[in-house]
Every structure is written in C-alpha cells, then in structure tokens.
Design a protein around this motif. Structure first.
Motif, PDB file in Angstrom:
ATOM      1  N   VAL A 122      84.899  -8.251 -39.263  1.00  0.00           N
ATOM      2  CA  VAL A 122      83.806  -7.374 -38.870  1.00  0.00           C
ATOM      3  C   VAL A 122      82.954  -7.086 -40.103  1.00  0.00           C
ATOM      4  O   VAL A 122      83.463  -7.028 -41.229  1.00  0.00           O
ATOM      5  N   GLU A 123      81.673  -6.921 -39.865  1.00  0.00           N
ATOM      6  CA  GLU A 123      80.730  -6.649 -40.936  1.00  0.00           C
ATOM      7  C   GLU A 123      80.459  -5.148 -41.034  1.00  0.00           C
ATOM      8  O   GLU A 123      80.258  -4.476 -40.012  1.00  0.00           O
ATOM      9  N   VAL A 124      80.457  -4.636 -42.252  1.00  0.00           N
ATOM     10  CA  VAL A 124      80.225  -3.219 -42.486  1.00  0.00           C
ATOM     11  C   VAL A 124      79.192  -3.066 -43.593  1.00  0.00           C
ATOM     12  O   VAL A 124      79.283  -3.716 -44.641  1.00  0.00           O
ATOM     13  N   GLU A 125      78.203  -2.210 -43.349  1.00  0.00           N
ATOM     14  CA  GLU A 125      77.210  -1.884 -44.363  1.00  0.00           C
ATOM     15  C   GLU A 125      76.994  -0.379 -44.382  1.00  0.00           C
ATOM     16  O   GLU A 125      76.858   0.246 -43.335  1.00  0.00           O
ATOM     17  N   ASN A 126      76.966   0.178 -45.590  1.00  0.00           N
ATOM     18  CA  ASN A 126      76.736   1.614 -45.769  1.00  0.00           C
ATOM     19  C   ASN A 126      77.687   2.463 -44.928  1.00  0.00           C
ATOM     20  O   ASN A 126      77.301   3.483 -44.351  1.00  0.00           O
ATOM     21  N   GLY A 127      78.940   2.003 -44.860  1.00  0.00           N
ATOM     22  CA  GLY A 127      79.955   2.775 -44.152  1.00  0.00           C
ATOM     23  C   GLY A 127      79.859   2.727 -42.650  1.00  0.00           C
ATOM     24  O   GLY A 127      80.447   3.576 -41.972  1.00  0.00           O
ATOM     25  N   LYS A 128      79.139   1.740 -42.103  1.00  0.00           N
ATOM     26  CA  LYS A 128      79.016   1.629 -40.651  1.00  0.00           C
ATOM     27  C   LYS A 128      79.204   0.183 -40.219  1.00  0.00           C
ATOM     28  O   LYS A 128      78.815  -0.749 -40.935  1.00  0.00           O
ATOM     29  N   LEU A 129      79.801  -0.001 -39.046  1.00  0.00           N
ATOM     30  CA  LEU A 129      79.943  -1.330 -38.467  1.00  0.00           C
ATOM     31  C   LEU A 129      78.562  -1.870 -38.111  1.00  0.00           C
ATOM     32  O   LEU A 129      77.750  -1.176 -37.478  1.00  0.00           O
ATOM     33  N   THR A 130      78.279  -3.101 -38.524  1.00  0.00           N
ATOM     34  CA  THR A 130      76.968  -3.699 -38.230  1.00  0.00           C
ATOM     35  C   THR A 130      77.054  -4.975 -37.419  1.00  0.00           C
ATOM     36  O   THR A 130      76.053  -5.393 -36.829  1.00  0.00           O
ATOM     37  N   GLY A 131      78.226  -5.621 -37.385  1.00  0.00           N
ATOM     38  CA  GLY A 131      78.303  -6.863 -36.637  1.00  0.00           C
ATOM     39  C   GLY A 131      79.685  -7.460 -36.636  1.00  0.00           C
ATOM     40  O   GLY A 131      80.610  -6.967 -37.290  1.00  0.00           O
ATOM     41  N   VAL A 132      79.805  -8.558 -35.899  1.00  0.00           N
ATOM     42  CA  VAL A 132      81.056  -9.304 -35.781  1.00  0.00           C
ATOM     43  C   VAL A 132      80.786 -10.732 -36.250  1.00  0.00           C
ATOM     44  O   VAL A 132      79.892 -11.406 -35.727  1.00  0.00           O
ATOM     45  N   ARG A 133      81.539 -11.170 -37.251  1.00  0.00           N
ATOM     46  CA  ARG A 133      81.361 -12.516 -37.799  1.00  0.00           C
ATOM     47  C   ARG A 133      82.347 -13.476 -37.145  1.00  0.00           C
ATOM     48  O   ARG A 133      83.559 -13.234 -37.123  1.00  0.00           O
ATOM     49  N   LEU A 134      81.836 -14.567 -36.621  1.00  0.00           N
ATOM     50  CA  LEU A 134      82.656 -15.591 -36.003  1.00  0.00           C
ATOM     51  C   LEU A 134      83.074 -16.630 -37.038  1.00  0.00           C
ATOM     52  O   LEU A 134      82.446 -16.766 -38.100  1.00  0.00           O
ATOM     53  N   GLU A 135      84.130 -17.394 -36.721  1.00  0.00           N
ATOM     54  CA  GLU A 135      84.471 -18.533 -37.560  1.00  0.00           C
ATOM     55  C   GLU A 135      83.283 -19.497 -37.570  1.00  0.00           C
ATOM     56  O   GLU A 135      82.749 -19.844 -36.525  1.00  0.00           O
ATOM     57  N   GLY A 136      82.878 -19.894 -38.754  1.00  0.00           N
ATOM     58  CA  GLY A 136      81.677 -20.693 -38.882  1.00  0.00           C
ATOM     59  C   GLY A 136      80.532 -19.912 -39.477  1.00  0.00           C
ATOM     60  O   GLY A 136      79.533 -20.492 -39.922  1.00  0.00           O
ATOM     61  N   GLY A 137      80.654 -18.574 -39.463  1.00  0.00           N
ATOM     62  CA  GLY A 137      79.694 -17.748 -40.171  1.00  0.00           C
ATOM     63  C   GLY A 137      78.673 -17.011 -39.339  1.00  0.00           C
ATOM     64  O   GLY A 137      77.989 -16.120 -39.852  1.00  0.00           O
ATOM     65  N   LYS A 138      78.518 -17.339 -38.056  1.00  0.00           N
ATOM     66  CA  LYS A 138      77.519 -16.649 -37.250  1.00  0.00           C
ATOM     67  C   LYS A 138      77.916 -15.183 -37.060  1.00  0.00           C
ATOM     68  O   LYS A 138      79.069 -14.866 -36.793  1.00  0.00           O
ATOM     69  N   VAL A 139      76.931 -14.292 -37.201  1.00  0.00           N
ATOM     70  CA  VAL A 139      77.170 -12.864 -37.044  1.00  0.00           C
ATOM     71  C   VAL A 139      76.437 -12.357 -35.813  1.00  0.00           C
ATOM     72  O   VAL A 139      75.237 -12.599 -35.648  1.00  0.00           O
ATOM     73  N   ILE A 140      77.179 -11.671 -34.937  1.00  0.00           N
ATOM     74  CA  ILE A 140      76.608 -11.040 -33.751  1.00  0.00           C
ATOM     75  C   ILE A 140      76.463  -9.553 -34.060  1.00  0.00           C
ATOM     76  O   ILE A 140      77.469  -8.865 -34.272  1.00  0.00           O
ATOM     77  N   PRO A 141      75.246  -9.015 -34.117  1.00  0.00           N
ATOM     78  CA  PRO A 141      75.078  -7.594 -34.425  1.00  0.00           C
ATOM     79  C   PRO A 141      75.754  -6.708 -33.377  1.00  0.00           C
ATOM     80  O   PRO A 141      75.569  -6.901 -32.180  1.00  0.00           O
ATOM     81  N   ARG A 142      76.537  -5.748 -33.842  1.00  0.00           N
ATOM     82  CA  ARG A 142      77.178  -4.762 -32.967  1.00  0.00           C
ATOM     83  C   ARG A 142      77.269  -3.449 -33.718  1.00  0.00           C
ATOM     84  O   ARG A 142      77.425  -3.428 -34.938  1.00  0.00           O
ATOM     85  N   GLN A 143      77.216  -2.348 -32.981  1.00  0.00           N
ATOM     86  CA  GLN A 143      77.342  -1.017 -33.577  1.00  0.00           C
ATOM     87  C   GLN A 143      78.722  -0.407 -33.361  1.00  0.00           C
ATOM     88  O   GLN A 143      79.106   0.538 -34.048  1.00  0.00           O
ATOM     89  N   ALA A 144      79.460  -0.908 -32.380  1.00  0.00           N
ATOM     90  CA  ALA A 144      80.813  -0.428 -32.086  1.00  0.00           C
ATOM     91  C   ALA A 144      81.623  -1.591 -31.545  1.00  0.00           C
ATOM     92  O   ALA A 144      81.072  -2.516 -30.926  1.00  0.00           O
ATOM     93  N   LEU A 145      82.914  -1.554 -31.769  1.00  0.00           N
ATOM     94  CA  LEU A 145      83.791  -2.627 -31.311  1.00  0.00           C
ATOM     95  C   LEU A 145      85.045  -2.028 -30.694  1.00  0.00           C
ATOM     96  O   LEU A 145      85.753  -1.246 -31.333  1.00  0.00           O
ATOM     97  N   ALA A 146      85.296  -2.385 -29.456  1.00  0.00           N
ATOM     98  CA  ALA A 146      86.518  -1.948 -28.770  1.00  0.00           C
ATOM     99  C   ALA A 146      87.585  -3.022 -28.919  1.00  0.00           C
ATOM    100  O   ALA A 146      87.299  -4.222 -28.806  1.00  0.00           O
ATOM    101  N   ILE A 147      88.808  -2.589 -29.176  1.00  0.00           N
ATOM    102  CA  ILE A 147      89.918  -3.522 -29.363  1.00  0.00           C
ATOM    103  C   ILE A 147      91.103  -3.077 -28.513  1.00  0.00           C
ATOM    104  O   ILE A 147      91.143  -1.962 -28.008  1.00  0.00           O
ATOM    105  N   GLN A 148      92.057  -3.978 -28.361  1.00  0.00           N
ATOM    106  CA  GLN A 148      93.330  -3.626 -27.752  1.00  0.00           C
ATOM    107  C   GLN A 148      94.384  -3.641 -28.842  1.00  0.00           C
ATOM    108  O   GLN A 148      94.505  -4.607 -29.583  1.00  0.00           O
ATOM    109  N   THR A 149      95.132  -2.565 -28.946  1.00  0.00           N
ATOM    110  CA  THR A 149      96.206  -2.491 -29.926  1.00  0.00           C
ATOM    111  C   THR A 149      97.547  -2.718 -29.233  1.00  0.00           C
ATOM    112  O   THR A 149      97.673  -2.585 -28.022  1.00  0.00           O
TER     113      THR A 149
END
Length: 315
Positions: free
Chosen positions: A200-227
C-alpha cells in the motif's frame, strides 16, 4: 494469597461489564488486564449507545472506575498460566505474581493477523479497516478498496459499496469468481482489479493507493481487509481448554474458546465472553455478553453456596 470469588482475565468491554455485574452482586472481583485491547489503534468506538466515537482508552478508563466504585480490584499484568487447585483456580502473571479465584471469566479478546502486504500494519485501525459497521461511516464517499484473500471479500465489498459509489475489489489471492459473482459486482458498479497486491502507498501519513505487482498504482483513500482472528487464550492450555477453529460459510475466519449459551466452557468453573468467543462481536455486544456471563457466574456461585449450606445444616 488473597482469594477472590471471580478473577476476570481481560479488561475490555466484556471483562469490565462482567466485573461490574459481579461486584454489584457483592462478589469479590479481581480484573487482570495487560492494557492491549484489540481496538487500541482505532480513534473511536462506534455503535455504542451514548458513547459513539469515544476513544477506546477513555471508555475502558470509565469502566475501570465503575468496577472500582463497587469494590472490584484491578491490576495490570499478563496471565501466563491458569491451574486448578483445591479452592478453584490459581492464575500466575508474567511477573510471577499469583492470585486465587473460585471462578474464572476469560475476556482476553483476540489478535488480528493481517494479510502479508507491506504497509498494512502501519495504517491498521486508521485507513486500513475491516468492519463497515465499526469504521464505515468515517470513510463514506471516499475511494475505498477491498483486499480479497478469500470469498468473504465478496460480502465485505457489498457492505462497503453501501457507503461509497467508488469501490474497487482487489482479487489478490481470492479464488476465481463465478459468472454470477461477476454479474453481481458489475450490477452494483464495483470495479474489479485482478493480480496480486504488492504494497500500500502512504504519503504524509495517509493511505493514497494500492500498488500491484508490476508497479501500477490504483489510487485509494481507504482499504478494507480480512484478518485472521485468533483467540488470545494460550494460558488456558494447562486447564485442558483449547481453542477451536471458527468458520463462516466454509471459510476459516479464526479461532475461539467454545462456550455454551451461559458463557460456560467445557472446564467447570471457567467462563468466557466477548471476542475470545465471538470474533464478530462489536464492543457493545461484547459488553452485553460480559454482563450476561457475569450474572451466570454469580448464580453458579449461589448454587454452590446453597448446596454447601444445606449440607452444613444437615450435618
């Protein structure tokens, strides 16, 4: 060694609620808490009537005051061992201190094991989330991603879609979708990204995106996960009480301490409540479970005391 009617192991919502109920019934109660509640990273507790948004630490501090106000005692420490003795149980803390109790109420909660994706842990409880009911309102109308590690993500993504028009499902390590599942996602306007997530990409203490294998970044402000939600109950092993796997729709979601409707475990005298028995319980439902289990313990003690009183009167 001071002997208590009940030793409560864990000072979160379930433990403090159970301890209050017991102390109000004039039981001698000791709460042992290590100060690491599951929701410590969260800014606030939600869906708790009259206390919505209160920081977890503040809520538990109020609870400790209430327990103490009714004569209950609280110590900070980590229980490492629980053993049966002639009068009930002895619990030993990491510092070597030991306490005796006639009954045990286990409310130690659970530990969330996050997916192995760099960056998640640093944002956990902030803009990396798991529960739409606990944190969804705070990310409403934002660009939300859902990281799929199992088919449970299909349920989760629909819940977050209720909160935002911009929701993306990252298939990551989830099983392949069926035609019907693709259709449901498309019908709700949920974007789907195939391929594994690298970080996950973080800038200035905030989530900014999700980086895929290969380098492409999808901008996101929040990410839900399953633990994976694992009950914190290793110290019960010497009592012969082990955790069991909990599944939902055939998917393993974690481990729990099994209890009956009264909160009683398979070991007589040992009770449990809250997330250690129910991974999906929110703070308010954990508090309710602690209350009911505390009341059950009180009646269990009354039953024992009545039996002994009858025996003494007949002798």
């Amino acid at each position: 060694m001071t002997k208590y009617d009940v030793i409560v192991i864990g000072g979160g919502a379930a433990g403090l609620s159970g301890a209050t109920a017991l102390a109000r019934s004039r039981r001698s109660v000791l709460v042992v808490d290590d100060g690491t509640p599951r929701n410590a990273p969260a800014e606030g507790v939600h869906n708790f009537l009259t206390r919505d948004g209160v920081p977890p630490g503040e809520l538990y501090a109020l609870g400790r005051q209430e327990v103490a106000g009714y004569g209950g005692e609280i110590v900070k420490g980590t229980v490492t061992t629980a053993l049966r003795d002639s009068g009930g149980f002895t619990v030993e803390l990491a510092d070597g201190t030991a306490y005796q109790g006639r009954r045990l109420l286990v409310t130690t909660g659970l530990a969330d094991v996050l997916p192995d994706v760099p960056g998640l842990a640093d944002r956990w409880g902030k803009d990396v989330l798991h529960c739409p009911y606990c944190h969804g309102w705070e990310v409403r109308d934002q660009a939300i991603g859902v990281l799929a590690t199992s088919a449970m993500a299909l349920h989760q993504v629909q819940l977050f879609r209720q909160l935002s028009d911009d929701v993306t499902l990252f298939l990551h390590t989830a099983p392949e979708l069926t035609d019907d599942q693709w259709e449901e996602l498309a019908a709700r306007g949920i974007s789907v990204v195939q391929g594994k997530v690298e970080q996950v990409e973080v800038e200035n203490g905030k989530l900014t995106g999700v980086r895929l294998e290969g380098g492409k970044v999808i901008p996101r402000q929040a990410l839900a996960i399953q633990t994976t939600m694992r009950a914190r109950a290793d110290f019960l092993a010497d009592l012969g009480l082990e955790t069991v796997v909990r599944e939902t729709n055939g998917i393993v979601i974690g481990t729990v301490v099994p209890v009956d409707a009264r909160g009683a475990t398979d070991v007589p005298g040992v009770f449990a409540a809250g997330n250690v028995t129910d991974p999906m319980a929110q703070v308010m439902s954990s508090a309710a479970a602690g209350l009911m289990t505390g009341a059950g313990i009180n009646f269990d003690l009354i039953t024992e005391e009545t039996r002994l009183a009858v025996a003494a009167r007949s002798s």
